[in-house]
Design a protein around this motif. Structure first.
Motif, PDB file in Angstrom:
ATOM      1  N   ALA A  46      -8.153   4.968  -0.007  1.00  0.00           N
ATOM      2  CA  ALA A  46      -7.148   5.917  -0.487  1.00  0.00           C
ATOM      3  C   ALA A  46      -6.674   5.558  -1.893  1.00  0.00           C
ATOM      4  O   ALA A  46      -6.456   6.445  -2.733  1.00  0.00           O
ATOM      5  N   VAL A  47      -6.519   4.272  -2.169  1.00  0.00           N
ATOM      6  CA  VAL A  47      -6.110   3.823  -3.506  1.00  0.00           C
ATOM      7  C   VAL A  47      -7.155   4.243  -4.533  1.00  0.00           C
ATOM      8  O   VAL A  47      -6.825   4.768  -5.601  1.00  0.00           O
ATOM      9  N   ARG A  48      -8.417   4.044  -4.205  1.00  0.00           N
ATOM     10  CA  ARG A  48      -9.489   4.438  -5.127  1.00  0.00           C
ATOM     11  C   ARG A  48      -9.526   5.939  -5.354  1.00  0.00           C
ATOM     12  O   ARG A  48      -9.737   6.414  -6.472  1.00  0.00           O
ATOM     13  N   GLU A  49      -9.313   6.715  -4.293  1.00  0.00           N
ATOM     14  CA  GLU A  49      -9.298   8.173  -4.425  1.00  0.00           C
ATOM     15  C   GLU A  49      -8.131   8.628  -5.287  1.00  0.00           C
ATOM     16  O   GLU A  49      -8.283   9.519  -6.128  1.00  0.00           O
ATOM     17  N   LEU A  50      -6.962   8.024  -5.090  1.00  0.00           N
ATOM     18  CA  LEU A  50      -5.802   8.398  -5.895  1.00  0.00           C
ATOM     19  C   LEU A  50      -6.023   8.038  -7.355  1.00  0.00           C
ATOM     20  O   LEU A  50      -5.686   8.818  -8.250  1.00  0.00           O
ATOM     21  N   ARG A  51      -6.594   6.888  -7.623  1.00  0.00           N
ATOM     22  CA  ARG A  51      -6.878   6.516  -9.011  1.00  0.00           C
ATOM     23  C   ARG A  51      -7.817   7.535  -9.652  1.00  0.00           C
ATOM     24  O   ARG A  51      -7.634   7.923 -10.815  1.00  0.00           O
ATOM     25  N   ALA A  52      -8.819   7.986  -8.911  1.00  0.00           N
ATOM     26  CA  ALA A  52      -9.743   8.996  -9.438  1.00  0.00           C
ATOM     27  C   ALA A  52      -9.005  10.300  -9.694  1.00  0.00           C
ATOM     28  O   ALA A  52      -9.201  10.946 -10.724  1.00  0.00           O
ATOM     29  N   ASP A  60       1.568  10.527 -17.919  1.00  0.00           N
ATOM     30  CA  ASP A  60       2.811  10.143 -18.572  1.00  0.00           C
ATOM     31  C   ASP A  60       3.092   8.696 -18.191  1.00  0.00           C
ATOM     32  O   ASP A  60       2.248   8.032 -17.594  1.00  0.00           O
ATOM     33  N   GLU A  61       4.261   8.198 -18.527  1.00  0.00           N
ATOM     34  CA  GLU A  61       4.566   6.792 -18.233  1.00  0.00           C
ATOM     35  C   GLU A  61       4.587   6.513 -16.726  1.00  0.00           C
ATOM     36  O   GLU A  61       4.216   5.422 -16.287  1.00  0.00           O
ATOM     37  N   ARG A  62       4.988   7.507 -15.929  1.00  0.00           N
ATOM     38  CA  ARG A  62       5.000   7.299 -14.479  1.00  0.00           C
ATOM     39  C   ARG A  62       3.599   7.214 -13.897  1.00  0.00           C
ATOM     40  O   ARG A  62       3.319   6.365 -13.062  1.00  0.00           O
ATOM     41  N   THR A  63       2.705   8.110 -14.345  1.00  0.00           N
ATOM     42  CA  THR A  63       1.341   8.057 -13.836  1.00  0.00           C
ATOM     43  C   THR A  63       0.625   6.800 -14.338  1.00  0.00           C
ATOM     44  O   THR A  63      -0.200   6.229 -13.619  1.00  0.00           O
ATOM     45  N   ALA A  64       0.953   6.359 -15.553  1.00  0.00           N
ATOM     46  CA  ALA A  64       0.359   5.124 -16.080  1.00  0.00           C
ATOM     47  C   ALA A  64       0.815   3.915 -15.257  1.00  0.00           C
ATOM     48  O   ALA A  64       0.012   3.038 -14.927  1.00  0.00           O
ATOM     49  N   ALA A  65       2.101   3.879 -14.910  1.00  0.00           N
ATOM     50  CA  ALA A  65       2.616   2.776 -14.086  1.00  0.00           C
ATOM     51  C   ALA A  65       1.989   2.807 -12.694  1.00  0.00           C
ATOM     52  O   ALA A  65       1.625   1.764 -12.141  1.00  0.00           O
ATOM     53  N   LEU A  66       1.843   4.007 -12.139  1.00  0.00           N
ATOM     54  CA  LEU A  66       1.220   4.149 -10.825  1.00  0.00           C
ATOM     55  C   LEU A  66      -0.236   3.700 -10.874  1.00  0.00           C
ATOM     56  O   LEU A  66      -0.692   2.949 -10.009  1.00  0.00           O
ATOM     57  N   ASP A  67      -0.971   4.139 -11.895  1.00  0.00           N
ATOM     58  CA  ASP A  67      -2.371   3.740 -12.012  1.00  0.00           C
ATOM     59  C   ASP A  67      -2.499   2.230 -12.161  1.00  0.00           C
ATOM     60  O   ASP A  67      -3.378   1.619 -11.552  1.00  0.00           O
ATOM     61  N   ALA A  69      -0.422  -0.090 -11.024  1.00  0.00           N
ATOM     62  CA  ALA A  69      -0.130  -0.695  -9.718  1.00  0.00           C
ATOM     63  C   ALA A  69      -1.278  -0.481  -8.738  1.00  0.00           C
ATOM     64  O   ALA A  69      -1.616  -1.373  -7.953  1.00  0.00           O
ATOM     65  N   LEU A  70      -1.902   0.687  -8.790  1.00  0.00           N
ATOM     66  CA  LEU A  70      -3.057   0.958  -7.933  1.00  0.00           C
ATOM     67  C   LEU A  70      -4.226   0.046  -8.294  1.00  0.00           C
ATOM     68  O   LEU A  70      -4.903  -0.484  -7.408  1.00  0.00           O
ATOM     69  N   ALA A  71      -4.449  -0.148  -9.590  1.00  0.00           N
ATOM     70  CA  ALA A  71      -5.527  -1.039 -10.035  1.00  0.00           C
ATOM     71  C   ALA A  71      -5.276  -2.465  -9.564  1.00  0.00           C
ATOM     72  O   ALA A  71      -6.195  -3.155  -9.107  1.00  0.00           O
ATOM     73  N   GLN A  72      -4.035  -2.908  -9.655  1.00  0.00           N
ATOM     74  CA  GLN A  72      -3.685  -4.253  -9.204  1.00  0.00           C
ATOM     75  C   GLN A  72      -3.868  -4.381  -7.692  1.00  0.00           C
ATOM     76  O   GLN A  72      -4.332  -5.412  -7.194  1.00  0.00           O
ATOM     77  N   THR A  73      -3.517  -3.326  -6.965  1.00  0.00           N
ATOM     78  CA  THR A  73      -3.685  -3.330  -5.512  1.00  0.00           C
ATOM     79  C   THR A  73      -5.165  -3.389  -5.150  1.00  0.00           C
ATOM     80  O   THR A  73      -5.573  -4.166  -4.278  1.00  0.00           O
ATOM     81  N   GLU A  74      -5.959  -2.563  -5.820  1.00  0.00           N
ATOM     82  CA  GLU A  74      -7.405  -2.564  -5.572  1.00  0.00           C
ATOM     83  C   GLU A  74      -7.988  -3.950  -5.852  1.00  0.00           C
ATOM     84  O   GLU A  74      -8.767  -4.479  -5.050  1.00  0.00           O
ATOM     85  N   ARG A  88       2.591  -3.696  -1.714  1.00  0.00           N
ATOM     86  CA  ARG A  88       2.754  -2.441  -0.978  1.00  0.00           C
ATOM     87  C   ARG A  88       4.122  -1.810  -1.272  1.00  0.00           C
ATOM     88  O   ARG A  88       4.233  -0.598  -1.433  1.00  0.00           O
ATOM     89  N   GLU A  89       5.144  -2.638  -1.343  1.00  0.00           N
ATOM     90  CA  GLU A  89       6.487  -2.127  -1.628  1.00  0.00           C
ATOM     91  C   GLU A  89       6.547  -1.514  -3.028  1.00  0.00           C
ATOM     92  O   GLU A  89       7.157  -0.473  -3.223  1.00  0.00           O
ATOM     93  N   ARG A  90       5.897  -2.140  -3.996  1.00  0.00           N
ATOM     94  CA  ARG A  90       5.863  -1.605  -5.358  1.00  0.00           C
ATOM     95  C   ARG A  90       5.189  -0.240  -5.370  1.00  0.00           C
ATOM     96  O   ARG A  90       5.672   0.688  -6.030  1.00  0.00           O
ATOM     97  N   LEU A  91       4.108  -0.090  -4.636  1.00  0.00           N
ATOM     98  CA  LEU A  91       3.453   1.217  -4.558  1.00  0.00           C
ATOM     99  C   LEU A  91       4.367   2.254  -3.911  1.00  0.00           C
ATOM    100  O   LEU A  91       4.424   3.402  -4.354  1.00  0.00           O
TER     101      LEU A  91
END
Length: 117
Positions: A46-52, A60-67, A69-74, A88-91
């Motif tokens: 799911a993390v990989r799909e969301l990153r894609a 924007d800055e929110r999507t950059a921060a999310l990406d 965090a997703l990269a770090q999680t992956e 997980r809490e950060r995500l």
């Protein structure tokens, strides 16, 4: 003919880490990946799909921060076989801050669901 050189014999070195030489260093990463449970496998997918999916929206800055965090999680799941509770809490926080994004992207909903949101 005898020599004064030491005799070294190396047997099976599978799953071993060693270094030779005066400045040699050995770092082992054996057994750190591939030991994921089914829930972690689902989260990784799911993390990989969301990153894609994030590459298809205006960033924007929110999507950059999310990406990020997703990269770090992956990376963490790939290296260690799990995502730490703090990761997980950060995500959860970032996905909560991106509620509008959750309404648009089904993959964000999948990640949020796997995080217990």
């Amino acid at each position: 003919m005898a020599t004064d050189e030491p005799n070294v014999s190396i047997g099976d070195v599978s799953h071993s880490t060693f270094a030779v030489g005066s400045h040699a260093q050995a770092v082992s990463h054996h057994g750190t990946s591939g030991q994921r449970d089914e829930a972690t496998e689902e989260l990784l997918k799911a993390v990989r799909e969301l990153r894609a999916d994030l590459t298809r929206v205006r960033g924007d800055e929110r999507t950059a921060a999310l990406d990020s965090a997703l990269a770090q999680t992956e990376d963490e799941i790939t290296r260690t076989g799990q995502a730490a509770p703090s990761r997980r809490e950060r995500l959860r926080e970032l996905l909560g801050d991106s509620q509008a994004l959750l309404n648009v992207l089904a993959s964000a909903g999948a990640v949020a669901g796997l995080l217990g949101m």
